[in-house]
Design a protein around this motif. Structure first.
Motif, PDB file in Angstrom:
ATOM      1  N   PHE A 267      -2.460  -8.280   6.304  1.00 28.22           N
ATOM      2  CA  PHE A 267      -1.968  -9.014   5.515  1.00 28.22           C
ATOM      3  C   PHE A 267      -1.098 -10.086   5.839  1.00 28.22           C
ATOM      4  CE2 PHE A 267       1.198  -9.172   1.667  1.00 28.22           C
ATOM      5  CZ  PHE A 267       0.397  -8.722   0.722  1.00 28.22           C
TER       6      PHE A 267
ATOM      7  N   SER B 234       1.924   0.749   0.220  1.00 28.77           N
ATOM      8  CA  SER B 234       1.622   1.717   1.447  1.00 28.77           C
ATOM      9  C   SER B 234       2.187   2.856   1.625  1.00 28.77           C
ATOM     10  CB  SER B 234       1.775   0.896   2.760  1.00 28.77           C
ATOM     11  OG  SER B 234       3.173   0.599   3.063  1.00 28.77           O
TER      12      SER B 234
ATOM     13  N   HIS C   3      -4.795  -2.012   3.055  1.00 34.05           N
ATOM     14  CA  HIS C   3      -5.242  -3.064   3.704  1.00 34.05           C
ATOM     15  C   HIS C   3      -5.038  -2.817   5.188  1.00 34.05           C
ATOM     16  CE1 HIS C   3      -1.163  -4.147   2.531  1.00 34.05           C
ATOM     17  NE2 HIS C   3      -1.026  -4.567   4.154  1.00 34.05           N
TER      18      HIS C   3
ATOM     19  N   ILE D 279      -5.105  -5.160  -2.110  1.00 36.71           N
ATOM     20  CA  ILE D 279      -3.715  -5.224  -1.763  1.00 36.71           C
ATOM     21  C   ILE D 279      -3.068  -3.966  -1.634  1.00 36.71           C
ATOM     22  CG2 ILE D 279      -1.415  -5.786  -2.952  1.00 36.71           C
ATOM     23  CD1 ILE D 279      -3.229  -8.083  -4.032  1.00 36.71           C
ATOM     24  N   TYR D 280      -3.404  -2.936  -2.446  1.00 38.44           N
ATOM     25  CA  TYR D 280      -2.932  -1.534  -2.312  1.00 38.44           C
ATOM     26  C   TYR D 280      -3.069  -0.848  -0.975  1.00 38.44           C
ATOM     27  CZ  TYR D 280      -2.226   3.283  -3.414  1.00 38.44           C
ATOM     28  OH  TYR D 280      -1.959   4.821  -3.391  1.00 38.44           O
TER      29      TYR D 280
ATOM     30  N   TYR E 169      -0.345 -15.169  -4.980  1.00 35.86           N
ATOM     31  CA  TYR E 169       0.616 -14.524  -5.864  1.00 35.86           C
ATOM     32  C   TYR E 169       1.542 -15.724  -6.666  1.00 35.86           C
ATOM     33  CZ  TYR E 169       0.605  -9.950  -3.577  1.00 35.86           C
ATOM     34  OH  TYR E 169       0.434  -8.806  -3.088  1.00 35.86           O
TER      35      TYR E 169
ATOM     36  N   ILE F  11      -6.012 -11.250   3.178  1.00 33.35           N
ATOM     37  CA  ILE F  11      -5.949  -9.982   3.508  1.00 33.35           C
ATOM     38  C   ILE F  11      -7.311  -9.618   4.005  1.00 33.35           C
ATOM     39  CG2 ILE F  11      -5.855  -7.797   1.989  1.00 33.35           C
ATOM     40  CD1 ILE F  11      -4.424  -9.684  -0.047  1.00 33.35           C
TER      41      ILE F  11
ATOM     42  N   ASN G 274       6.269  -8.832   0.880  1.00 32.73           N
ATOM     43  CA  ASN G 274       5.746  -7.952   1.739  1.00 32.73           C
ATOM     44  C   ASN G 274       6.612  -6.689   1.425  1.00 32.73           C
ATOM     45  OD1 ASN G 274       4.774  -7.653   4.481  1.00 32.73           O
ATOM     46  ND2 ASN G 274       7.207  -7.459   5.043  1.00 32.73           N
TER      47      ASN G 274
ATOM     48  N   CYS H 109      -0.749 -12.316  -9.763  1.00 34.38           N
ATOM     49  CA  CYS H 109      -1.799 -12.147  -8.691  1.00 34.38           C
ATOM     50  C   CYS H 109      -3.132 -12.241  -8.714  1.00 34.38           C
ATOM     51  CB  CYS H 109      -1.237 -10.909  -7.522  1.00 34.38           C
ATOM     52  SG  CYS H 109      -2.129 -11.096  -6.158  1.00 34.38           S
TER      53      CYS H 109
ATOM     54  N   GLN I  96       6.949  -5.351  -1.567  1.00 36.19           N
ATOM     55  CA  GLN I  96       5.850  -4.857  -2.572  1.00 36.19           C
ATOM     56  C   GLN I  96       4.859  -4.116  -1.744  1.00 36.19           C
ATOM     57  OE1 GLN I  96       3.512  -6.758  -5.735  1.00 36.19           O
ATOM     58  NE2 GLN I  96       4.997  -5.607  -6.971  1.00 36.19           N
ATOM     59  N   ALA I  97       4.152  -4.852  -0.914  1.00 36.24           N
ATOM     60  CA  ALA I  97       3.114  -4.317  -0.243  1.00 36.24           C
ATOM     61  C   ALA I  97       3.484  -3.163   0.666  1.00 36.24           C
ATOM     62  CB  ALA I  97       2.421  -5.535   0.732  1.00 36.24           C
ATOM     63  N   GLU I  98       4.860  -3.038   1.202  1.00 34.47           N
ATOM     64  CA  GLU I  98       5.064  -1.958   1.946  1.00 34.47           C
ATOM     65  C   GLU I  98       5.324  -0.759   1.031  1.00 34.47           C
ATOM     66  OE1 GLU I  98       8.465  -3.463   4.050  1.00 34.47           O
ATOM     67  OE2 GLU I  98       7.392  -4.501   5.546  1.00 34.47           O
TER      68      GLU I  98
END
Length: 135
Positions: free
Chosen positions: A81, A39, A78, A75-76, A111, A99, A32, A126, A34-36
Motif C-alpha cells: 500500500f 487489516s 493487500h 484495500i481490505y 481516495y 496497491i 493509512n 474511493c 483506516q487500512a490498518e
C-alpha cells in the motif's frame, strides 16, 4: 507601505505549500489508519474515518465493513500500500494509492477526503481500478 504588502504577500505565498503538505500528510495518515483498521478487522475504527455522507449510506460499522470486504477487497487485504500523487482543491484532498492485493495483482485507488466542520479530514470516496485500466 509597498514593501510591507510585498513582504506579506511573499510570506503568505510561502506558507501555503506548508499547509498543503500538512493536509497531504494528514490525509495519508487517515487513509493509512483506516487500512490498518481493515487489516485488524476493526470495523468501528475503520468506520470512524468515513465522512458523514458515507455513514448515511452505511449506517452501521458492520454494514460498512461488509461493503469494503466485497467491493474493495484489494484495500481490505493487500500485500503493499504505497502513496502516490496527491492534489488539494479547497477543502478536499485527492490521494492516489498504489496497491498490490493479496493475490499479487496491482491496483490504483483514488481516495477523496474532505475537511469537516471540526477540522478533521474524512474519506468521502474511493475509486478502485486494476492497474492499467482507465476510467
Amino acid at each position: 507601505m509597498r514593501t510591507v504588502i510585498l513582504l506579506l504577500t511573499l510570506l503568505l505565498g510561502l506558507s501555503s505549500p506548508a499547509l498543503a503538505a500538512d493536509d497531504v500528510a494528514t490525509a495519508q495518515g487517515v487513509i493509512n489508519s483506516q487500512a490498518e483498521a481493515f487489516s485488524r478487522d476493526d470495523a468501528a475504527a475503520a468506520y470512524s474515518y468515513a465522512a458523514p455522507a458515507i455513514r448515511e449510506m452505511f449506517p452501521q460499522a458492520d454494514i460498512f465493513m461488509f461493503m469494503v470486504q466485497n467491493a474493495y477487497a484489494p484495500i481490505y487485504r493487500h500485500k503493499s500500500f504505497e502513496f502516490g500523487e496527491a492534489r488539494i482543491a479547497g477543502d478536499q484532498v485527492a490521494q492516489r494509492v498504489h496497491i498490490v492485493d493479496a493475490n499479487g495483482e496491482a491496483w490504483e485507488a483514488l481516495y477523496t477526503l474532505e475537511r469537516e466542520a471540526d477540522g478533521s479530514l474524512k474519506i468521502i470516496g474511493c475509486m478502485l481500478l486494476q492497474a492499467g485500466q482507465s476510467v
